[in-house]
Design a protein around this motif. Structure first.
Motif, short mmCIF file in Angstrom:
data_model
loop_
_atom_site.label_atom_id
_atom_site.label_comp_id
_atom_site.label_asym_id
_atom_site.label_seq_id
_atom_site.Cartn_x
_atom_site.Cartn_y
_atom_site.Cartn_z
N LYS A 12 0.86 -1.19 0.00
CA LYS A 12 0.00 0.00 0.00
C LYS A 12 0.89 1.24 0.00
O LYS A 12 1.70 1.40 -0.91
N ASN A 13 0.78 2.12 0.99
CA ASN A 13 1.64 3.30 1.04
C ASN A 13 2.76 3.18 2.07
O ASN A 13 3.41 4.16 2.40
N ALA A 14 2.97 1.99 2.60
CA ALA A 14 3.97 1.77 3.64
C ALA A 14 5.29 1.30 3.02
O ALA A 14 5.30 0.55 2.04
N VAL A 15 6.39 1.75 3.61
CA VAL A 15 7.73 1.35 3.17
C VAL A 15 8.49 0.86 4.40
O VAL A 15 8.54 1.54 5.42
N ALA A 16 9.08 -0.33 4.30
CA ALA A 16 9.86 -0.90 5.40
C ALA A 16 11.28 -1.13 4.92
O ALA A 16 11.51 -1.76 3.89
N ARG A 17 12.24 -0.61 5.68
CA ARG A 17 13.66 -0.83 5.40
C ARG A 17 14.21 -1.73 6.50
O ARG A 17 14.04 -1.43 7.67
N VAL A 18 14.86 -2.82 6.08
CA VAL A 18 15.36 -3.81 7.03
C VAL A 18 16.87 -3.91 6.95
O VAL A 18 17.44 -3.91 5.86
N ARG A 19 17.49 -3.98 8.13
CA ARG A 19 18.92 -4.29 8.23
C ARG A 19 19.03 -5.53 9.08
O ARG A 19 18.58 -5.57 10.22
N LYS A 45 0.96 -8.74 13.75
CA LYS A 45 2.26 -9.25 14.20
C LYS A 45 2.59 -10.55 13.47
O LYS A 45 3.72 -10.76 13.02
N LYS A 46 1.59 -11.41 13.33
CA LYS A 46 1.79 -12.69 12.64
C LYS A 46 2.14 -12.46 11.17
O LYS A 46 3.03 -13.13 10.63
N ILE A 47 1.47 -11.52 10.52
CA ILE A 47 1.75 -11.20 9.12
C ILE A 47 3.18 -10.68 8.97
O ILE A 47 3.93 -11.11 8.10
N ALA A 48 3.57 -9.76 9.85
CA ALA A 48 4.90 -9.14 9.76
C ALA A 48 6.02 -10.14 9.97
O ALA A 48 7.08 -10.04 9.34
N LEU A 49 5.81 -11.13 10.84
CA LEU A 49 6.87 -12.07 11.19
C LEU A 49 6.75 -13.43 10.50
O LEU A 49 7.46 -14.36 10.85
N GLN A 75 1.93 -1.56 6.89
CA GLN A 75 3.27 -1.64 7.47
C GLN A 75 3.65 -3.09 7.77
O GLN A 75 4.78 -3.50 7.55
N ALA A 76 2.69 -3.87 8.25
CA ALA A 76 2.96 -5.29 8.54
C ALA A 76 3.31 -6.03 7.26
O ALA A 76 4.26 -6.82 7.21
N GLY A 77 2.57 -5.77 6.19
CA GLY A 77 2.84 -6.40 4.90
C GLY A 77 4.18 -5.98 4.34
O GLY A 77 4.92 -6.79 3.76
N ALA A 78 4.52 -4.69 4.50
CA ALA A 78 5.81 -4.18 4.02
C ALA A 78 6.97 -4.81 4.78
O ALA A 78 8.00 -5.16 4.20
N MET A 79 6.80 -5.00 6.09
CA MET A 79 7.84 -5.64 6.90
C MET A 79 8.07 -7.08 6.45
O MET A 79 9.21 -7.52 6.30
N SER A 80 6.98 -7.81 6.23
CA SER A 80 7.09 -9.19 5.80
C SER A 80 7.84 -9.29 4.47
O SER A 80 8.73 -10.13 4.31
#
Length: 130
Positions: A12-19, A45-49, A75-80
């Motif tokens: 959607k409009n969420a962006v997740a940057r992971v290190r 939480k379940k979706i994100a992880l 945001q959860a979807g972007a994290m996943s």
């Protein structure tokens, strides 16, 4: 020496940057623990992880997530998506597993724009014959 694996995920409009770097398996989202960030929202939480649950080597890496934009669902979807891409950079053999779970595909669904002469994207004003 490798300082970690970086990746970006979107939904959607969420962006997740992971290190992702070697460590003890902790997950930090915007300087908060996972339970603090998703307090009272176990579904998100379940979706994100989901990516972490599928991956066997999750206890050997620390995951730091910076997420912004959109709502908690996006945001959860972007994290996943982002975590799955970081896992893929670290362990190429996980590609089939992540692909089968649908974690590497960017979800293209977005909010439809409002059209002129209508109250919302698809809703119309009541039709009057006379």
């Amino acid at each position: 020496m490798n300082t970690g694996y970086l990746s970006v995920g979107r939904r959607k409009n969420a962006v997740a940057r992971v290190r992702m770097s070697e460590g003890t398996g902790k997950i930090v989202i915007n300087d908060k623990t996972v339970d603090e960030y998703f307090a009272g929202l176990p579904r998100h939480k379940k979706i994100a992880l989901k990516s972490v649950e599928v991956w066997a080597g999750s206890k050997k890496y620390d995951i730091y997530v910076n997420v912004y934009g959109g709502g908690i669902s996006g945001q959860a979807g972007a994290m996943s998506h982002s975590i799955a891409r970081a896992i893929l950079k670290q362990d190429e053999s996980m590609k089939d597993t992540l692909r089968k779970e649908g974690l590497l595909t960017r979800d293209p669904r977005m909010v439809e724009r409002k059209k002129p002469g209508r109250p919302k994207a698809r809703k119309r004003f009541q039709f009057s014959k006379r």
